[in-house]
Design a protein around this motif. Sequence first.
Motif, mmCIF file in Angstrom:
data_model
loop_
_atom_site.group_PDB
_atom_site.id
_atom_site.type_symbol
_atom_site.label_atom_id
_atom_site.label_comp_id
_atom_site.label_asym_id
_atom_site.label_seq_id
_atom_site.Cartn_x
_atom_site.Cartn_y
_atom_site.Cartn_z
ATOM 1 N N TYR A 177 -14.335 5.637 -5.914
ATOM 2 C CA TYR A 177 -12.930 5.327 -6.193
ATOM 3 C C TYR A 177 -12.076 6.585 -6.294
ATOM 4 C CZ TYR A 177 -13.494 6.478 -11.144
ATOM 5 O OH TYR A 177 -13.712 7.121 -12.325
ATOM 6 N N ARG A 178 -12.668 7.690 -6.732
ATOM 7 C CA ARG A 178 -11.898 8.943 -6.814
ATOM 8 C C ARG A 178 -11.532 9.449 -5.416
ATOM 9 N NH1 ARG A 178 -15.947 9.780 -10.883
ATOM 10 N NH2 ARG A 178 -14.979 9.767 -12.932
ATOM 11 N N GLN A 179 -12.521 9.432 -4.517
ATOM 12 C CA GLN A 179 -12.259 9.863 -3.138
ATOM 13 C C GLN A 179 -11.278 8.919 -2.449
ATOM 14 O OE1 GLN A 179 -16.406 9.670 -2.085
ATOM 15 N NE2 GLN A 179 -16.587 11.916 -1.966
ATOM 16 N N ALA A 180 -11.444 7.618 -2.679
ATOM 17 C CA ALA A 180 -10.527 6.641 -2.080
ATOM 18 C C ALA A 180 -9.111 6.859 -2.599
ATOM 19 C CB ALA A 180 -10.993 5.221 -2.375
ATOM 20 N N ALA A 181 -8.989 7.113 -3.895
ATOM 21 C CA ALA A 181 -7.662 7.366 -4.475
ATOM 22 C C ALA A 181 -7.018 8.582 -3.813
ATOM 23 C CB ALA A 181 -7.784 7.581 -5.984
ATOM 24 N N HIS A 182 -7.794 9.626 -3.652
ATOM 25 C CA HIS A 182 -7.276 10.850 -3.031
ATOM 26 C C HIS A 182 -6.838 10.588 -1.587
ATOM 27 C CE1 HIS A 182 -6.735 15.071 -2.144
ATOM 28 N NE2 HIS A 182 -7.521 14.913 -1.073
ATOM 29 N N GLU A 183 -7.693 9.905 -0.807
ATOM 30 C CA GLU A 183 -7.379 9.655 0.606
ATOM 31 C C GLU A 183 -6.200 8.702 0.786
ATOM 32 O OE1 GLU A 183 -10.613 8.930 3.342
ATOM 33 O OE2 GLU A 183 -11.976 10.094 2.061
ATOM 34 N N LEU A 184 -6.031 7.784 -0.154
ATOM 35 C CA LEU A 184 -4.934 6.822 -0.048
ATOM 36 C C LEU A 184 -3.673 7.290 -0.772
ATOM 37 C CD1 LEU A 184 -6.966 3.526 -0.602
ATOM 38 C CD2 LEU A 184 -5.989 4.357 1.549
#
Length: 186
Positions: A148-155
């Motif tokens: 979720y941290r990586q997804a938050a960053h990418e989005l």
Amino acid sequence: MAAPAPPRWDRKMQQRLARGEEAALGELYDRFAALVHGLAHRVMGDEEAADLITREVFGYIWENPDAYDPKDGNMRSWIATLTQRQAVGKLRSCEAERVASGGERISEQFEERVREANTAARADFIRDSMPSSIRAALDLAYLQRRDYRQAAHELGLTEVEARRRMRLGLQMLSTAIQHEHHGGTR
């Protein structure tokens, strides 16, 4: 796959089909063929069978444009339901032919395959119908293995928002499985 069309589009499309406008069928095919083929392939597990079911579904729509009533829901859902019924019916008739020609009846295994195909097709439909913001978060998490941290960053989202979208997407997908446990297909 195409997102649901506005109700006005559905009504106008149904009217155009009822008038016999070939261009309307072409437009409908362009919009929904990937959905139909994908659902059919998911149930049948065979490219040729999915092609046949796609032709049959659009043939049915062309021959029976009044079978769709915009008051009952959007055209995308109606087409997905037609496809699901056609594919499961074809799967059942293939099994019946196999048994009639001397094959061993494997009803439990066959019914399990039908249930799994129905659940998978419902999950595909739910995923394709969900808002793109939720689908994007799920795709990052499950297709690209992002947390979720990586997804938050990418989005470009907060971590809280990324988790919320992932949780909501999973809740939406879980309805495909819950429906299976509550008895049969709609």
